[in-house]
Design a protein around this motif. Structure first.
Motif, PDB file in Angstrom:
ATOM      1  N   ARG A  31       0.814  -1.219   0.000  1.00 49.91           N
ATOM      2  CA  ARG A  31       0.000   0.000   0.000  1.00 49.91           C
ATOM      3  C   ARG A  31       0.846   1.267   0.000  1.00 49.91           C
ATOM      4  O   ARG A  31       0.312   2.363  -0.189  1.00 49.91           O
ATOM      5  N   LEU A  32       2.137   1.142   0.199  1.00 51.81           N
ATOM      6  CA  LEU A  32       3.028   2.301   0.153  1.00 51.81           C
ATOM      7  C   LEU A  32       3.533   2.475  -1.267  1.00 51.81           C
ATOM      8  O   LEU A  32       4.592   1.977  -1.638  1.00 51.81           O
ATOM      9  N   ARG A  33       2.749   3.186  -2.072  1.00 54.70           N
ATOM     10  CA  ARG A  33       3.120   3.394  -3.469  1.00 54.70           C
ATOM     11  C   ARG A  33       3.484   4.843  -3.772  1.00 54.70           C
ATOM     12  O   ARG A  33       3.825   5.175  -4.902  1.00 54.70           O
ATOM     13  N   SER A  34       3.416   5.694  -2.767  1.00 53.55           N
ATOM     14  CA  SER A  34       3.735   7.105  -2.969  1.00 53.55           C
ATOM     15  C   SER A  34       4.209   7.698  -1.655  1.00 53.55           C
ATOM     16  O   SER A  34       4.003   7.126  -0.575  1.00 53.55           O
ATOM     17  N   PHE A  35       4.837   8.883  -1.746  1.00 54.16           N
ATOM     18  CA  PHE A  35       5.256   9.573  -0.530  1.00 54.16           C
ATOM     19  C   PHE A  35       4.040   9.960   0.299  1.00 54.16           C
ATOM     20  O   PHE A  35       4.103   9.976   1.530  1.00 54.16           O
ATOM     21  N   ARG A  36       2.944  10.257  -0.359  1.00 58.25           N
ATOM     22  CA  ARG A  36       1.716  10.570   0.378  1.00 58.25           C
ATOM     23  C   ARG A  36       1.273   9.381   1.229  1.00 58.25           C
ATOM     24  O   ARG A  36       0.855   9.555   2.372  1.00 58.25           O
ATOM     25  N   ASP A  37       1.347   8.172   0.668  1.00 59.06           N
ATOM     26  CA  ASP A  37       0.986   6.976   1.442  1.00 59.06           C
ATOM     27  C   ASP A  37       1.863   6.847   2.680  1.00 59.06           C
ATOM     28  O   ASP A  37       1.382   6.526   3.770  1.00 59.06           O
ATOM     29  N   LEU A  38       3.159   7.115   2.515  1.00 61.97           N
ATOM     30  CA  LEU A  38       4.088   7.018   3.643  1.00 61.97           C
ATOM     31  C   LEU A  38       3.787   8.086   4.681  1.00 61.97           C
ATOM     32  O   LEU A  38       3.787   7.807   5.893  1.00 61.97           O
ATOM     33  N   ALA A  39       3.508   9.309   4.239  1.00 62.27           N
ATOM     34  CA  ALA A  39       3.204  10.391   5.167  1.00 62.27           C
ATOM     35  C   ALA A  39       1.916  10.106   5.937  1.00 62.27           C
ATOM     36  O   ALA A  39       1.826  10.380   7.138  1.00 62.27           O
ATOM     37  N   ALA A  40       0.928   9.550   5.246  1.00 67.28           N
ATOM     38  CA  ALA A  40      -0.333   9.215   5.918  1.00 67.28           C
ATOM     39  C   ALA A  40      -0.122   8.124   6.964  1.00 67.28           C
ATOM     40  O   ALA A  40      -0.660   8.196   8.078  1.00 67.28           O
TER      41      ALA A  40
END
Length: 287
Positions: A31-40
């Motif tokens: 589910r970590l496919r973007s920096f936004r995913d990581l930040a969330a």
């Protein structure tokens, strides 16, 4: 840590460069496919993006990647920008405008200039072409440190190019949206550096080189130490009385401006390097 977004054959991956190697975080957490995913995920865990990534490193496979695979490192719902935060920018605005006092007033005022810059569809990444308007004969790149903000808080930094029409803005300051917001008007990349990876955002070297037909036509350098305002101040004004997006980028002002009536031309290449973050390279096309 440096975070990159790559995509090959429709497969998006979030990579982190740490320990001098690139690690595939998506391989560990799909589910970590973007920096936004990581930040969330970091926000939910009440952690930092770097701490969360560090916890995944041992299980994340080491991978190789090419600059041709790089995408916009962060898909910001909105990109905003601050204006007249460097003396050179204030001087350039005075030079181009018949209403120079408005720029001097902003440079000295308590309230900074904060304006909307781009949507995701108007934002390009590394090696993608930035645009110059076909109805303007005076267009320039503007190298800027970008704050990457999640729910209004700075979680990282990136390199930005706020491409602008000096002719349109100079004709009348009320034309600013047309001078700033159009197809391919903004570039971000090549990566996002986690907030913990930058000791002092107010002491970073910035350089810009413009190449045309194999020759360098502009080459200069400065430092974010020349910025008249702090990143915290700019982010606070951006948030104030504003429904900010979950993921946003705020460009912190123009640090270098080509002299005189220099204008970008289709076929040019713009290279912007910010110390500790990376080099953003974009060709130029007319839009």
């Amino acid at each position: 840590m440096r975070y990159y977004r790559t995509e090959r054959n429709g497969d998006a991956r979030l990579l982190v460069v740490a320990r001098d190697r690139a690690h595939d975080l998506t391989a560990v957490k799909p589910r970590l496919r973007s920096f936004r995913d990581l930040a969330a995920a970091a926000d939910v865990a009440d952690s930092s993006v770097d701490a969360l990534a560090a916890a995944l490193l041992d299980d994340a496979p080491v991978v190789e990647f090419s600059v041709v695979d790089l995408e916009v490192p962060v898909r910001a719902e909105e990109v905003w920008a601050a204006g007249v935060t460097y003396e050179i920018s204030e001087q350039a605005r005075e030079e181009e405008s018949g209403m120079a006092d408005v720029y001097l007033d902003v440079y000295d005022a308590e309230r900074p200039e904060i304006f909307f810059k781009a949507t995701p569809s108007r934002t390009v990444g590394p090696r993608e072409a930035v645009g110059v308007r076909g109805d303007s004969d005076w267009n320039v790149p503007e190298p800027e440190l970008g704050l990457v903000l999640y729910d209004g808080e700075t979680v990282g930094y990136t390199v930005g190019n706020d491409v602008s029409s000096r002719a349109i803005e100079g004709e009348n300051p009320l034309y600013l949206p047309q001078a700033k917001v159009y197809d391919r008007c903004c570039a971000l990349g090549p990566c996002v550096v986690g907030a913990g990876g930058v000791d002092d955002p107010h002491d970073l070297g910035i350089s810009m080189r413009i190449e045309r037909d194999g020759e360098t036509v502009f080459d200069d350098a400065t430092s974010t130490a020349e910025m008249a305002r702090t990143c915290e101040e700019l982010a606070a004004y951006w948030r104030a009385h504003n429904a900010v997006p979950e993921m946003g980028v705020l460009l912190t002002g123009t640090s270098l401006v080509p002299e005189g009536e220099f204008t970008l031309q289709p076929g040019d290449s713009v290279r912007i390097d910010i110390e500790g973050i990376g080099e953003l390279v974009n060709p130029v096309v007319e839009v």
